[in-house]
Design an enzyme around this catalytic site. Structure first.
Site: not given
Ligand code: NVA
Ligand code: CP
Length: 303
Positions: A259, A131, A104, A219, A287, A134
């Site tokens: 998500c 992502h 990540r 989101d 998930r 997800q």
């Molecule tokens: N769009 C959000 C998703 C978090 C799971 C981010 O990238 O922070």
């Molecule tokens: N939805 C998601 O990826 O959550 P986290 O950021 O908690 O992993």
């Protein structure tokens, strides 16, 4: 043989994604009956987190544990990555020890660079652009509640961000129509939209997107790494809140997904998030099941 990576949803064929959803549903039912099938004994998953996580970390750790393997958590703070060891070197070293790597990070280009130096499968656990993990859970959840998503209308409200761009890929792969309502300056990348031509409509009007939708998704307005823009974005995105009025335009049996983490009162009202159309908790739980199926696919488990 080159390792099989999962960097965007398009690394799967349509039939593989459908199989993965089926497998995830099956293993979810087995777990409910107390049946665990350790199909990956002794296998090790390394997880590199350059951004925070609750769901992704816990679901991957639990997934590999239930499959009989083990996870290792690495953050820049406590690995040599934070002291400047190149990503390419880290990828080559991890390839000699572990069976799979989840990463990540920020720029998607880093995920690509890591994967190109890895001899073991690499999973994108979220980048600034996509992502995909997800989406596995979201699609599993839709199938679970409503059956095949082919031909359905999905509404995306808010930022044209990493989640939105993975939804665009899902629309192409699973053949549904996606209407994205977002402010002009926050549209998804044109090439990504182009790649799913025929499936995507973009509008400034949240009501147009929500009308008759079978699934409404949103989101956060400011993603990880955009913390300094929170206030500006809150003003720009306020017309895009998913609330009861907006949900009333969708199909009667429309589902709501997010998500998570969610900001009640910003992108979604509390009554929608906690309401009868919201499936966000099941979505989060899925998930685990979809990623177990993903790990099995990438690591060559045959059923
Ligand atoms: N769009 C959000 C998703 C978090 C799971 C981010 O990238 O922070
Ligand atoms: N939805 C998601 O990826 O959550 P986290 O950021 O908690 O992993």
């Amino acid at each position: 043989m080159a390792a099989r990576h999962f960097l965007t949803l398009l690394d799967l064929e349509r039939s593989e994604l459908l199989d993965l959803i089926r497998r995830a549903q099956q293993s979810k039912a087995e777990v409910k009956q107390g049946i665990l099938k350790p199909t990956l004994p002794g296998r090790v998953l390394a997880m590199i987190f350059e951004k925070s996580s609750t769901r992704t970390r816990v679901s991957f750790e639990t997934a590999i544990a239930q499959l009989g393997g083990h996870a290792i958590f690495l953050s820049p703070d406590d690995s040599q990555l934070g002291r400047g060891e190149p990503l390419e070197d880290t990828a080559r070293v991890l390839s000699k020890m572990v069976d799979c790597v989840m990463i990540r990070t920020f720029k998607h280009e880093k995920v690509l660079r890591f994967a190109s130096h890895s001899d073991v499968p690499v999973i994108n656990g979220l980048s600034d652009s996509y992502h995909p993990c997800q989406l596995l859970a979201d699609m599993q959840t839709f199938f679970e509640y409503r059956g095949n998503i082919q031909g359905k209308k999905v509404a995306w409200l808010g930022d044209g961000n990493n989640m939105c761009q993975s939804y665009i890929q899902a629309a192409r792969l699973l053949d549904f129509s996606l209407t994205i309502a977002c402010p002009d300056d926050y549209r998804p990348e044109p090439e990504i939209v182009e790649s799913a031509a025929g499936h995507i409509e973009i509008t400034r009007d949240p009501e147009q997107a929500a009308r008759n939708a079978d699934l409404v998704v949103t989101d956060v307005w400011a993603s990880m790494g955009q913390e300094q823009e929170i206030e500006t974005r809150a003003k720009i995105f306020s017309p895009y809140q998913v609330n009861r009025d907006l949900m009333s335009l969708a199909a009667k049996d429309a589902l709501f997904m997010h998500c998570l983490p969610a900001h009640r009162g910003d992108e979604v009202s509390s009554d929608v998030l906690e309401g009868p159309q919201s499936v966000v908790w099941e979505e989060a739980g899925n998930r685990l099941h979809s990623q177990k199926a993903l790990l099995e696919l990438l690591l060559g488990v045959r059923h």
